[in-house]
Design an enzyme around this catalytic site. Structure first.
Site, PDB file in Angstrom:
ATOM      1  N   ARG A 113      18.862 -51.244  39.665  1.00  0.00           N
ATOM      2  CA  ARG A 113      17.502 -51.707  39.924  1.00  0.00           C
ATOM      3  C   ARG A 113      16.683 -50.772  40.793  1.00  0.00           C
ATOM      4  O   ARG A 113      15.513 -50.564  40.519  1.00  0.00           O
ATOM      5  CB  ARG A 113      17.531 -53.138  40.397  1.00  0.00           C
ATOM      6  CG  ARG A 113      17.340 -53.620  41.660  1.00  0.00           C
ATOM      7  CD  ARG A 113      18.193 -54.867  41.817  1.00  0.00           C
ATOM      8  NE  ARG A 113      19.587 -54.535  41.560  1.00  0.00           N
ATOM      9  CZ  ARG A 113      20.279 -54.986  40.531  1.00  0.00           C
ATOM     10  NH1 ARG A 113      19.773 -55.807  39.681  1.00  0.00           N
ATOM     11  NH2 ARG A 113      21.527 -54.604  40.373  1.00  0.00           N
ATOM     12  N   THR A 114      17.290 -50.170  41.797  1.00  0.00           N
ATOM     13  CA  THR A 114      16.460 -49.349  42.676  1.00  0.00           C
ATOM     14  C   THR A 114      15.896 -48.157  41.907  1.00  0.00           C
ATOM     15  O   THR A 114      14.703 -47.859  41.971  1.00  0.00           O
ATOM     16  CB  THR A 114      17.263 -48.892  43.908  1.00  0.00           C
ATOM     17  OG1 THR A 114      17.780 -50.057  44.559  1.00  0.00           O
ATOM     18  CG2 THR A 114      16.395 -48.129  44.885  1.00  0.00           C
ATOM     19  N   LYS A 126      28.801 -28.782  41.503  1.00  0.00           N
ATOM     20  CA  LYS A 126      29.163 -27.362  41.637  1.00  0.00           C
ATOM     21  C   LYS A 126      29.191 -26.953  43.112  1.00  0.00           C
ATOM     22  O   LYS A 126      29.389 -25.797  43.432  1.00  0.00           O
ATOM     23  CB  LYS A 126      28.129 -26.484  40.917  1.00  0.00           C
ATOM     24  CG  LYS A 126      28.002 -26.748  39.436  1.00  0.00           C
ATOM     25  CD  LYS A 126      26.945 -25.801  38.854  1.00  0.00           C
ATOM     26  CE  LYS A 126      26.650 -26.146  37.413  1.00  0.00           C
ATOM     27  NZ  LYS A 126      25.429 -25.450  36.952  1.00  0.00           N
ATOM     28  N   ARG A 180      19.041 -41.402  46.713  1.00  0.00           N
ATOM     29  CA  ARG A 180      20.138 -42.278  47.161  1.00  0.00           C
ATOM     30  C   ARG A 180      21.387 -41.433  47.322  1.00  0.00           C
ATOM     31  O   ARG A 180      21.680 -40.584  46.468  1.00  0.00           O
ATOM     32  CB  ARG A 180      20.389 -43.371  46.134  1.00  0.00           C
ATOM     33  CG  ARG A 180      21.674 -44.126  46.414  1.00  0.00           C
ATOM     34  CD  ARG A 180      21.791 -45.366  45.588  1.00  0.00           C
ATOM     35  NE  ARG A 180      20.881 -46.398  46.069  1.00  0.00           N
ATOM     36  CZ  ARG A 180      20.959 -47.677  45.698  1.00  0.00           C
ATOM     37  NH1 ARG A 180      21.891 -48.058  44.854  1.00  0.00           N
ATOM     38  NH2 ARG A 180      20.101 -48.564  46.160  1.00  0.00           N
ATOM     39  N   HIS A 221      18.200 -48.995  53.907  1.00  0.00           N
ATOM     40  CA  HIS A 221      17.676 -49.116  52.538  1.00  0.00           C
ATOM     41  C   HIS A 221      16.225 -49.593  52.659  1.00  0.00           C
ATOM     42  O   HIS A 221      15.906 -50.734  52.347  1.00  0.00           O
ATOM     43  CB  HIS A 221      18.534 -50.107  51.757  1.00  0.00           C
ATOM     44  CG  HIS A 221      18.313 -50.087  50.274  1.00  0.00           C
ATOM     45  ND1 HIS A 221      17.228 -49.478  49.673  1.00  0.00           N
ATOM     46  CD2 HIS A 221      19.062 -50.607  49.270  1.00  0.00           C
ATOM     47  CE1 HIS A 221      17.314 -49.648  48.372  1.00  0.00           C
ATOM     48  NE2 HIS A 221      18.425 -50.322  48.091  1.00  0.00           N
TER      49      HIS A 221
HETATM   50  C1  NCD Z   1      21.762 -52.995  47.339  1.00  0.00           C
HETATM   51  C2  NCD Z   1      22.233 -51.618  47.721  1.00  0.00           C
HETATM   52  O1  NCD Z   1      22.406 -50.749  46.866  1.00  0.00           O
HETATM   53  O2  NCD Z   1      22.420 -51.436  48.909  1.00  0.00           O
HETATM   54  N1  NCD Z   1      21.249 -53.096  46.064  1.00  0.00           N
HETATM   55  C3  NCD Z   1      19.997 -52.660  45.796  1.00  0.00           C
HETATM   56  O3  NCD Z   1      19.623 -51.558  46.047  1.00  0.00           O
HETATM   57  N2  NCD Z   1      19.153 -53.552  45.268  1.00  0.00           N
HETATM   58  C4  NCD Z   1      22.762 -54.033  47.624  1.00  0.00           C
HETATM   59  C5  NCD Z   1      24.118 -53.887  47.022  1.00  0.00           C
HETATM   60  O4  NCD Z   1      24.456 -52.901  46.390  1.00  0.00           O
HETATM   61  O5  NCD Z   1      24.899 -54.830  47.218  1.00  0.00           O
END
Ligand code: NCD
Length: 314
Positions: A61-62, A90, A111, A139
């Site tokens: 989703r992110t 690499k 990320r 986050h």
């Molecule tokens: C969260 C994350 O990646 O920290 N999810 C997200 O980004 N919506 C929570 C999770 O992974 O549990």
């Protein structure tokens, strides 16, 4: 966090929700709400701008939320969704990768499993970098999503009793959200977790030093009646050192109909998703369950954020 951009002007990044002042957050949420109400007014705002999504850790989703946000602003998207398909495999450093990405794109969402990696990237970047989750640390865009959801559905961000349940040790969404909500007055916190997954000590110290009212408990049922909202989280399997501990703790909490009967009629149930077993699907139809609505707010707030960091928010 601020550095110097391609045009010699200061460049803003988003590493933690605290990078924005309360007034700036208000503006951002107002913009996100306006986008929600009038999406057509924004459909070409970022035309010919490119977002790079650099994801060194799995995400659905992110990443897709960022990509949707940029596409809905009329921009374009490049990137990778797996460290193995990037030059990291690499041995390329994050600082080199971002220097390269700075030549291709106008803004980057990153990320990374290592805490602080997006910060290293930002320090070497010529374009705005957004932390899309770094290890168990922060986050910020999930927090913006959570806050926009609360603000839109409850009309304010202060004076709540907020329950946070599940993996409070490794859950970066929890750490970010609490840090951000601490700036709003009269919020109280109920941290509900097994002993092994309690909040990190730095957060406990911070709460104490600010004289914020909070409690740490193990039983979810006892706290339910007093909560204005319940933020459920998944046990973070990938951050455990051994599988045995994970298996022992993964189903510690399951929010079901019986437990929801103990909750106030207007309590919100939030979850950053993905959900595993911690919320029974029978709750999905309960009007208090707003976790799928929350996903939609995430797109609006990321649209507002991209436009703001690109200096196109008007
Ligand atoms: C969260 C994350 O990646 O920290 N999810 C997200 O980004 N919506 C929570 C999770 O992974 O549990």
């Amino acid at each position: 966090m601020e550095t110097i951009g391609k045009d010699g002007r200061p460049l803003r990044h988003l590493m933690t929700p605290l990078d924005f002042s309360v007034e700036e957050l208000d503006k951002l949420f107002d913009l996100a709400s306006d986008i929600k109400g009038h999406p057509d007014d924004y459909k070409d705002l970022c035309a010919r701008k490119k977002l790079a999504t650099c994801f060194y850790e799995p995400s659905t989703r992110t990443r897709l939320s960022f990509e949707t946000a940029m596409l809905d602003l009329g921009g374009q998207v490049i990137g990778f969704s797996d460290a193995n398909s990037s030059s990291a495999s690499k041995g390329e450093s994050v600082s080199d990768t971002i220097r390269v990405i700075s030549c291709f794109a106008d803004i980057c969402a990153m990320r990374h499993p290592k805490e602080g990696a997006p910060m290293v990237a930002a320090a070497h970047s010529r374009i705005p970098v957004i932390n899309a989750g770094d290890g168990g640390h922060q986050h910020p865009t999930q927090t913006l999503t959570d806050m926009l959801t609360i603000r839109s559905l409850k009309g304010k961000l202060d004076g709540f009793t907020i329950g946070l349940c599940g993996d409070l040790k490794f859950g970066r969404t929890v750490h970010s959200l609490v840090n951000a909500m601490l700036r709003y007055p009269n919020n109280k916190y109920v941290f509900i977790s097994p002993e092994e997954l309690r909040i990190p000590s730095y957060l406990r110290e911070k709460l104490r030093s600010m004289n914020v009212e909070f409690e740490e408990v193990e039983r979810l049922e006892d706290s339910m009646p007093k909560l204005d909202m319940l933020y459920m989280t998944r046990v973070q399997r990938e951050r455990f050192f051994n599988e045995e501990d994970y298996v022992r703790l993964k189903d510690f909490y399951v929010l079901n109909k019986t437990k929801m009967e103990l909750a106030p009629k207007d309590m919100l149930v939030l979850h950053p998703l993905p959900r595993v077993n911690e919320i029974s699907v029978e709750i999905d139809e309960d009007p208090r369950a707003v976790y799928f609505e929350q996903v939609q707010y995430g797109v609006y707030v990321r649209m507002a954020l991209i436009a703001t960091l690109l200096g196109m928010a008007g």
